[in-house]
Write an enzyme that holds these catalytic residues in place. Structure first.
Site, PDB file in Angstrom:
ATOM      1  N   ASN A   8      39.392  26.389  34.266  1.00  0.00           N
ATOM      2  CA  ASN A   8      38.619  25.312  34.790  1.00  0.00           C
ATOM      3  C   ASN A   8      37.254  25.611  35.257  1.00  0.00           C
ATOM      4  O   ASN A   8      36.880  26.542  35.879  1.00  0.00           O
ATOM      5  CB  ASN A   8      39.558  24.872  36.238  1.00  0.00           C
ATOM      6  CG  ASN A   8      38.476  23.688  36.865  1.00  0.00           C
ATOM      7  OD1 ASN A   8      37.755  22.947  36.553  1.00  0.00           O
ATOM      8  ND2 ASN A   8      38.923  23.787  38.226  1.00  0.00           N
ATOM      9  N   TRP A   9      36.339  25.088  34.305  1.00  0.00           N
ATOM     10  CA  TRP A   9      35.081  25.354  34.289  1.00  0.00           C
ATOM     11  C   TRP A   9      34.236  24.887  35.518  1.00  0.00           C
ATOM     12  O   TRP A   9      33.044  24.945  35.544  1.00  0.00           O
ATOM     13  CB  TRP A   9      34.387  25.205  32.989  1.00  0.00           C
ATOM     14  CG  TRP A   9      34.435  26.256  32.063  1.00  0.00           C
ATOM     15  CD1 TRP A   9      35.618  27.158  31.984  1.00  0.00           C
ATOM     16  CD2 TRP A   9      33.639  26.464  31.035  1.00  0.00           C
ATOM     17  NE1 TRP A   9      35.122  28.110  30.790  1.00  0.00           N
ATOM     18  CE2 TRP A   9      34.099  27.460  30.181  1.00  0.00           C
ATOM     19  CE3 TRP A   9      32.628  26.051  30.183  1.00  0.00           C
ATOM     20  CZ2 TRP A   9      33.524  28.031  28.907  1.00  0.00           C
ATOM     21  CZ3 TRP A   9      32.008  26.303  29.190  1.00  0.00           C
ATOM     22  CH2 TRP A   9      32.512  27.377  28.488  1.00  0.00           C
ATOM     23  N   LYS A  10      34.684  23.904  36.173  1.00  0.00           N
ATOM     24  CA  LYS A  10      34.108  23.009  37.093  1.00  0.00           C
ATOM     25  C   LYS A  10      32.775  22.698  36.816  1.00  0.00           C
ATOM     26  O   LYS A  10      32.650  22.314  35.629  1.00  0.00           O
ATOM     27  CB  LYS A  10      34.092  23.930  38.475  1.00  0.00           C
ATOM     28  CG  LYS A  10      35.410  24.797  38.837  1.00  0.00           C
ATOM     29  CD  LYS A  10      35.259  25.272  39.951  1.00  0.00           C
ATOM     30  CE  LYS A  10      36.792  25.865  40.323  1.00  0.00           C
ATOM     31  NZ  LYS A  10      37.033  26.344  41.512  1.00  0.00           N
ATOM     32  N   HIS A  87      42.591  18.348  42.209  1.00  0.00           N
ATOM     33  CA  HIS A  87      42.004  19.704  42.461  1.00  0.00           C
ATOM     34  C   HIS A  87      41.473  19.758  44.003  1.00  0.00           C
ATOM     35  O   HIS A  87      41.070  18.696  44.421  1.00  0.00           O
ATOM     36  CB  HIS A  87      40.849  19.906  41.604  1.00  0.00           C
ATOM     37  CG  HIS A  87      40.480  21.527  41.669  1.00  0.00           C
ATOM     38  ND1 HIS A  87      39.635  21.920  42.838  1.00  0.00           N
ATOM     39  CD2 HIS A  87      40.866  22.560  41.091  1.00  0.00           C
ATOM     40  CE1 HIS A  87      39.680  23.123  42.891  1.00  0.00           C
ATOM     41  NE2 HIS A  87      40.202  23.749  41.632  1.00  0.00           N
ATOM     42  N   GLU A  89      38.814  20.814  45.378  1.00  0.00           N
ATOM     43  CA  GLU A  89      37.490  20.483  45.626  1.00  0.00           C
ATOM     44  C   GLU A  89      37.377  18.862  45.537  1.00  0.00           C
ATOM     45  O   GLU A  89      36.545  18.381  46.078  1.00  0.00           O
ATOM     46  CB  GLU A  89      36.658  21.120  44.485  1.00  0.00           C
ATOM     47  CG  GLU A  89      36.529  22.789  44.831  1.00  0.00           C
ATOM     48  CD  GLU A  89      36.585  23.883  43.646  1.00  0.00           C
ATOM     49  OE1 GLU A  89      35.999  23.094  42.411  1.00  0.00           O
ATOM     50  OE2 GLU A  89      36.809  24.886  43.834  1.00  0.00           O
ATOM     51  N   GLU A 155      47.725  25.668  44.106  1.00  0.00           N
ATOM     52  CA  GLU A 155      46.604  26.629  44.479  1.00  0.00           C
ATOM     53  C   GLU A 155      46.250  26.585  45.849  1.00  0.00           C
ATOM     54  O   GLU A 155      45.749  25.754  46.631  1.00  0.00           O
ATOM     55  CB  GLU A 155      45.224  26.065  43.604  1.00  0.00           C
ATOM     56  CG  GLU A 155      45.297  25.797  42.170  1.00  0.00           C
ATOM     57  CD  GLU A 155      43.874  25.690  41.547  1.00  0.00           C
ATOM     58  OE1 GLU A 155      43.576  26.664  40.627  1.00  0.00           O
ATOM     59  OE2 GLU A 155      43.244  24.717  41.895  1.00  0.00           O
ATOM     60  N   GLY A 161      38.175  30.875  44.705  1.00  0.00           N
ATOM     61  CA  GLY A 161      36.824  31.319  44.940  1.00  0.00           C
ATOM     62  C   GLY A 161      36.570  32.226  45.756  1.00  0.00           C
ATOM     63  O   GLY A 161      35.299  32.587  46.089  1.00  0.00           O
ATOM     64  N   SER A 197      41.634  32.730  42.441  1.00  0.00           N
ATOM     65  CA  SER A 197      41.241  34.255  42.258  1.00  0.00           C
ATOM     66  C   SER A 197      42.043  34.883  41.299  1.00  0.00           C
ATOM     67  O   SER A 197      42.259  36.053  41.403  1.00  0.00           O
ATOM     68  CB  SER A 197      41.047  34.775  43.743  1.00  0.00           C
ATOM     69  OG  SER A 197      40.144  34.162  44.467  1.00  0.00           O
ATOM     70  N   GLY A 218      39.658  29.685  37.477  1.00  0.00           N
ATOM     71  CA  GLY A 218      38.133  29.312  37.795  1.00  0.00           C
ATOM     72  C   GLY A 218      37.442  29.989  37.260  1.00  0.00           C
ATOM     73  O   GLY A 218      36.913  30.194  36.100  1.00  0.00           O
ATOM     74  N   GLY A 219      36.702  30.851  38.202  1.00  0.00           N
ATOM     75  CA  GLY A 219      35.578  31.813  37.814  1.00  0.00           C
ATOM     76  C   GLY A 219      35.554  32.407  36.489  1.00  0.00           C
ATOM     77  O   GLY A 219      34.763  32.652  35.752  1.00  0.00           O
TER      78      GLY A 219
HETATM   79  P1  PGA Z   1      39.195  30.589  40.987  1.00  0.00           P
HETATM   80  O1  PGA Z   1      39.109  28.942  40.907  1.00  0.00           O
HETATM   81  O2  PGA Z   1      39.994  31.258  40.006  1.00  0.00           O
HETATM   82  O3  PGA Z   1      37.743  30.733  40.722  1.00  0.00           O
HETATM   83  O4  PGA Z   1      39.518  30.912  42.519  1.00  0.00           O
HETATM   84  C1  PGA Z   1      40.800  28.364  40.481  1.00  0.00           C
HETATM   85  C2  PGA Z   1      40.411  27.001  40.720  1.00  0.00           C
HETATM   86  O5  PGA Z   1      39.580  26.386  41.337  1.00  0.00           O
HETATM   87  O6  PGA Z   1      41.102  26.256  39.767  1.00  0.00           O
END
Ligand code: PGA
Length: 234
Positions: A8-10, A87, A89, A155, A161, A197, A218-219
């Site tokens: 997930n590149w956000k 998600h 966010e 999640e 993150g 993470s 994510g990251g």
């Molecule tokens: P993260 O994000 O790996 O940076 O913790 C995961 C996500 O939000 O899908």
């Protein structure tokens, strides 16, 4: 068994960064299903073999006067196969409710996309022992009744993150719980991803936990040097 690795590149990523990632993945030997979810602006690019695109959200509408929104129909038209919905966010930043997320998942399924439906508790909910109930409630409300393949991503919000990862035992217990709820609603075949993470150093142990069908990253999906070892971890 092969796993699903979704990145997930956000709100990150340029054309050149995507080209660099694809160069690294082009001849990568893996039996896993690899999905990359870059921003909408990059969905139209050609993906390497054994590699699929997903979007990060979709509208509850097909088209019309909804400035700034993108429909599941448009996402399918790019050749993408998946779409993340719900998600945390988006639940937090855009006040998305589980009912709205279910409506988005319906649109995804109607347009032959596989929705990756995200659920997960906050730190306060985790600490007060409510995680199972919160996740079950999110599942009942966010997973639509319509037939069609879905993926569930667990999640924990406090692990996204932050560098904090749920313990393997917590992951095992929650995934067992999610699998049992899925069984009750007649969706036993659904893959359940863990997210929060995930890094090269913990990807293998997490993916070896029972009922973990893969990871949502994510990251670490933004960097070739992190994403490649995660894809190859199992
Ligand atoms: P993260 O994000 O790996 O940076 O913790 C995961 C996500 O939000 O899908």
């Amino acid at each position: 068994m092969s796993k699903i690795i979704a990145g997930n590149w956000k709100m990150n990523g340029t054309r050149q960064e995507l080209i660099d990632m694809f160069d690294a993945l082009e001849n990568l030997p893996t039996n896993n299903t690899v999905i990359l979810c870059p921003p909408y602006t990059l969905l139209n690019m050609t993906t390497p073999k054994n590699f699929s695109f997903g979007a990060q959200d979709c509208s509850t509408h097909d088209n019309g006067a909804h400035t700034g929104d993108i429909s599941a129909k448009m996402i399918a038209d790019t050749g993408a196969k998946y779409v993340i919905v719900g998600h945390s966010e988006r639940r937090q930043d855009h006040n998305e409710t589980s009912e709205l997320i279910a409506a988005k998942a319906v649109k995804a399924i109607e347009n032959k996309l596989i929705p990756i439906i995200c659920v997960g508790e906050t730190l306060a909910e985790y600490e007060s022992g409510k995680a199972f109930d919160v996740v079950e409630d999110q599942m009942h409300k966010s997973i639509p009744a319509v037939k069609g393949e879905i993926i569930v991503a667990y999640e924990p919000v406090w692990a996204i993150g932050t560098g904090k990862v749920a313990t393997l035992l917590d992951i095992e217990k929650m995934h067992e719980h999610i699998a049992s709820v899925l069984g009750k609603i007649g969706r036993d075949e659904t893959a359940i991803l863990y997210g929060g993470s995930v890094k090269p150093g913990n990807a293998a142990e997490i993916m070896n936990v029972p009922n973990v069908g893969g990871v949502l990253v994510g990251g670490a999906s933004l960097k070739v040097d992190d994403f490649v070892p995660i894809i190859q971890a199992v």
